[in-house]
Scaffold this motif. Structure first.
Motif, PDB file in Angstrom:
ATOM      1  N   UNK A   7     -82.293   4.597  -0.032  1.00  0.00           N
ATOM      2  CA  UNK A   7     -83.516   5.146   0.357  1.00  0.00           C
ATOM      3  C   UNK A   7     -83.298   6.476   1.010  1.00  0.00           C
ATOM      4  N   UNK A   8     -84.035   7.338   0.519  1.00  0.00           N
ATOM      5  CA  UNK A   8     -83.865   8.667   1.096  1.00  0.00           C
ATOM      6  C   UNK A   8     -84.954   8.893   2.133  1.00  0.00           C
ATOM      7  N   UNK A   9     -84.506   9.380   3.192  1.00  0.00           N
ATOM      8  CA  UNK A   9     -85.451   9.661   4.259  1.00  0.00           C
ATOM      9  C   UNK A   9     -85.756  11.159   4.271  1.00  0.00           C
ATOM     10  N   UNK A  10     -87.033  11.468   4.512  1.00  0.00           N
ATOM     11  CA  UNK A  10     -87.408  12.878   4.614  1.00  0.00           C
ATOM     12  C   UNK A  10     -87.185  13.319   6.055  1.00  0.00           C
ATOM     13  N   UNK A  11     -86.711  14.528   6.225  1.00  0.00           N
ATOM     14  CA  UNK A  11     -86.489  14.986   7.596  1.00  0.00           C
ATOM     15  C   UNK A  11     -87.823  15.128   8.326  1.00  0.00           C
ATOM     16  N   UNK A  12     -87.769  14.855   9.583  1.00  0.00           N
ATOM     17  CA  UNK A  12     -88.980  14.920  10.397  1.00  0.00           C
ATOM     18  C   UNK A  12     -89.255  16.379  10.778  1.00  0.00           C
ATOM     19  N   UNK A  13     -90.431  16.860  10.376  1.00  0.00           N
ATOM     20  CA  UNK A  13     -90.846  18.232  10.671  1.00  0.00           C
ATOM     21  C   UNK A  13     -91.987  18.140  11.685  1.00  0.00           C
ATOM     22  N   UNK A  14     -91.855  18.848  12.819  1.00  0.00           N
ATOM     23  CA  UNK A  14     -92.940  18.782  13.807  1.00  0.00           C
ATOM     24  C   UNK A  14     -94.191  19.474  13.259  1.00  0.00           C
TER      25      UNK A  14
END
Length: 138
Positions: free
Chosen positions: A1-8
């Motif tokens: 599972x690929x996680x998307x980076x958290x963007x504020x």
């Protein structure tokens, strides 16, 4: 599972139209009329101070400034006469210094006149130590 980076989340955009704040409205009734402004200017222009002194006898504010301007003009004329008479008596090399002194004194009177006009436009009175006392006795 690929996680998307958290963007504020981005900050909200500024309100439309910019941040212009209009200048405050001028107070009503405090600005001098053009007639009064002309007489206040004439009050501090040498011998022309006689115009408001004779034309606006019913306005105590203009009368005060006209008398103050007349006293200032009288002192200026006396200073010119004294400097002129002393230049005849003194030797020629001191007369050159008197020219510079006369220019400095003229500049001083000009500065006092302009400051008095600015104060008069603001509804204030500029008290010139000896001259105003002399004017109030007239």
């Amino acid at each position: 599972m690929s996680e998307t980076p958290h963007v504020p989340p981005s900050p909200p955009p500024p309100p439309p139209g910019g941040s212009y704040t209009p200048p405050p409205a001028p107070p009503t009734g405090t600005a001098p009329s053009s007639d009064k402004t002309i007489f206040l200017v004439l009050s501090y222009l040498g011998i022309l101070c006689l115009i408001p002194l004779l034309a606006k006898k019913d306005d105590p504010e203009i009368q005060w400034h006209a008398k103050n301007g007349l006293a200032l003009a009288v002192v200026w004329i006396v200073v010119l006469i004294v400097l002129g008479l002393t230049s005849f008596i003194l030797p020629s090399f001191i007369r050159l210094a008197m020219i510079g002194l006369r220019c400095l004194i003229w500049l001083g009177f000009l500065i006092v006149d302009v400051m008095a006009m600015v104060k008069a436009f603001g509804g204030e009175r500029m008290r010139i130590p000896v001259i105003t006392d002399f004017a109030e006795k007239m």
